[in-house]
Design a protein around this motif. Sequence first.
Motif, PDB file in Angstrom:
ATOM      1  N   ALA A 147      -8.929 -10.467  -9.923  1.00  0.00           N
ATOM      2  CA  ALA A 147      -9.452  -9.713 -11.065  1.00  0.00           C
ATOM      3  C   ALA A 147     -10.916  -9.394 -10.790  1.00  0.00           C
ATOM      4  N   LEU A 148     -11.284  -8.127 -10.924  1.00  0.00           N
ATOM      5  CA  LEU A 148     -12.649  -7.699 -10.659  1.00  0.00           C
ATOM      6  C   LEU A 148     -13.403  -7.512 -11.966  1.00  0.00           C
ATOM      7  N   ALA A 149     -14.715  -7.592 -11.889  1.00  0.00           N
ATOM      8  CA  ALA A 149     -15.553  -7.504 -13.084  1.00  0.00           C
ATOM      9  C   ALA A 149     -15.423  -6.155 -13.784  1.00  0.00           C
ATOM     10  N   ASP A 150     -15.055  -5.106 -13.033  1.00  0.00           N
ATOM     11  CA  ASP A 150     -14.947  -3.781 -13.633  1.00  0.00           C
ATOM     12  C   ASP A 150     -13.584  -3.532 -14.274  1.00  0.00           C
ATOM     13  N   ALA A 176       0.833  -1.209   0.000  1.00  0.00           N
ATOM     14  CA  ALA A 176       0.000   0.000   0.000  1.00  0.00           C
ATOM     15  C   ALA A 176       0.862   1.252   0.000  1.00  0.00           C
ATOM     16  N   ALA A 177       1.966   1.229   0.767  1.00  0.00           N
ATOM     17  CA  ALA A 177       2.861   2.386   0.809  1.00  0.00           C
ATOM     18  C   ALA A 177       3.490   2.652  -0.547  1.00  0.00           C
ATOM     19  N   ALA A 178       3.625   1.603  -1.363  1.00  0.00           N
ATOM     20  CA  ALA A 178       4.179   1.757  -2.714  1.00  0.00           C
ATOM     21  C   ALA A 178       3.110   2.191  -3.716  1.00  0.00           C
ATOM     22  N   GLY A 179       1.897   2.413  -3.233  1.00  0.00           N
ATOM     23  CA  GLY A 179       0.822   2.869  -4.115  1.00  0.00           C
ATOM     24  C   GLY A 179       0.179   1.774  -4.928  1.00  0.00           C
ATOM     25  N   LEU A 180       0.344   0.507  -4.500  1.00  0.00           N
ATOM     26  CA  LEU A 180      -0.199  -0.614  -5.250  1.00  0.00           C
ATOM     27  C   LEU A 180      -1.577  -0.996  -4.718  1.00  0.00           C
ATOM     28  N   ALA A 181      -2.417  -1.494  -5.607  1.00  0.00           N
ATOM     29  CA  ALA A 181      -3.806  -1.786  -5.264  1.00  0.00           C
ATOM     30  C   ALA A 181      -3.919  -3.081  -4.474  1.00  0.00           C
ATOM     31  N   VAL A 182      -4.431  -2.972  -3.239  1.00  0.00           N
ATOM     32  CA  VAL A 182      -4.683  -4.131  -2.385  1.00  0.00           C
ATOM     33  C   VAL A 182      -6.075  -3.980  -1.777  1.00  0.00           C
ATOM     34  N   PRO A 183      -6.680  -5.071  -1.317  1.00  0.00           N
ATOM     35  CA  PRO A 183      -7.969  -4.942  -0.634  1.00  0.00           C
ATOM     36  C   PRO A 183      -7.827  -4.103   0.634  1.00  0.00           C
ATOM     37  N   PRO A 184      -8.872  -3.381   1.040  1.00  0.00           N
ATOM     38  CA  PRO A 184      -8.812  -2.669   2.322  1.00  0.00           C
ATOM     39  C   PRO A 184      -8.519  -3.638   3.459  1.00  0.00           C
ATOM     40  N   PHE A 185      -7.686  -3.228   4.415  1.00  0.00           N
ATOM     41  CA  PHE A 185      -7.266  -4.129   5.496  1.00  0.00           C
ATOM     42  C   PHE A 185      -7.053  -3.326   6.772  1.00  0.00           C
ATOM     43  N   ARG A 186      -7.090  -4.041   7.902  1.00  0.00           N
ATOM     44  CA  ARG A 186      -6.813  -3.436   9.197  1.00  0.00           C
ATOM     45  C   ARG A 186      -6.216  -4.491  10.131  1.00  0.00           C
ATOM     46  N   PRO A 187      -5.237  -4.122  10.968  1.00  0.00           N
ATOM     47  CA  PRO A 187      -4.849  -5.029  12.047  1.00  0.00           C
ATOM     48  C   PRO A 187      -5.948  -5.024  13.110  1.00  0.00           C
ATOM     49  N   LEU A 244      -6.432  -6.377  -8.036  1.00  0.00           N
ATOM     50  CA  LEU A 244      -5.883  -6.127  -6.712  1.00  0.00           C
ATOM     51  C   LEU A 244      -4.880  -7.225  -6.369  1.00  0.00           C
ATOM     52  N   ILE A 245      -3.827  -6.866  -5.645  1.00  0.00           N
ATOM     53  CA  ILE A 245      -2.870  -7.860  -5.183  1.00  0.00           C
ATOM     54  C   ILE A 245      -3.443  -8.546  -3.948  1.00  0.00           C
ATOM     55  N   ASN A 246      -3.446  -9.862  -3.950  1.00  0.00           N
ATOM     56  CA  ASN A 246      -3.895 -10.614  -2.786  1.00  0.00           C
ATOM     57  C   ASN A 246      -2.713 -10.902  -1.861  1.00  0.00           C
TER      58      ASN A 246
END
Length: 377
Positions: free
Chosen positions: A253-256, A108-119, A260-262
């Motif tokens: 891969a999303l339908a739109d 995320a810090a590198a600006g790459l697309a990942v799912p929203p997450f939280r510790p 996102l990176i898993n």
Amino acid sequence: MRVGIFGGGQLAQMLVQAAISLGVEVVICERTPDSPAARYTQHAVVGPWEDEAVLAGFARQCDLVTLENEFIDAGLLERVVALGAPVWPTPATVAVVQDKLWQKERLAAAGLAVPPFRPVAGPDEVLAVAQEFGWPLVLKARRNGYDGYGNATLRGPADVVPAWERLTRGGSPLLVEAWVPFSRELAVMVARRRDGATAVYPVVETVQQNHICHVVYAPAPVEPAMAALATELAVAAIEAVEGVGIFGVELFALADGRVLINELAPRPHNSGHYTIEACVTSQFEQHLRAVLGWPLGPTTMRAPAAVMVNLLGQRNGPIDTSAITAALAVPGAHMHFYGKREERVGRKMGHITALADTLAEAEAIARRAAALVAMPS
């Protein structure tokens, strides 16, 4: 040249097979004797990895060390470096990748697309995140989870406490991610040398069975724009973690049209097994080339299409190589049986790869052979 490998399972076994062709000796370090990989080499160190004498004996025999899984604590890898054997990928890279929270934070810090997450530190925090992300959610162990064992899908508040109790038994802290309504699961193998040179394999589609990779389609049947986006993300991810060696990058891969990176795997990956027959350079040979600093090989496919089917255990009990005899009669089916002494339900016992002009033709060959593999009682 002598390369050490932490771990002696099927990934190490296939690395040893590739090393033989390159004239590279291999030392296996495994906790138990008679591992699948150790049977292919004269050099093996057996014992608990935490034992200083085991680490010293291992490091002493190696020009460099690599690993077949990300579960070797980065602190142990740092001790191997201190004992005089460089480790690739580096302990710093492994430390980031083996903690799924740190991994996501780095991407995320590198600006790459990942799912929203939280510790999350407790069930109440999971419920609070649900107010933001909505249901369902995915609860994950930050460390040591694989093949779905460290994950739980939460469909509502009633699922939270049972999943929390199950996932925290291993002692790992947890994180929670938003559910991703993906249309396909994709993967890309990326090899990177110490000098930053990279080699990228085709984007593949993976199909899971009970959270375990079951079928891989190469190349993925997606639009060129999506394949290009997945490739771009995969390379950027490995650069972000300063990876050296071969890495598996799993994506949604999303339908739109978004991707996102898993997750990342700092080693040969199940989604890259097809490369043994289907590509000019296998992922295993490529990994050795990368960690040794040698020229990276071509990743071109040898046929228009390839399909790999995993052979997953159907029961618990002993097994021998007679299980594959009937499947060997299928023309075009390339058999890999890992030589594990015991079958367990869901355990990866081997895989079959088939090449053809179309994915449908390759799949038909691979599935026909897989159906003939007998797991005798």
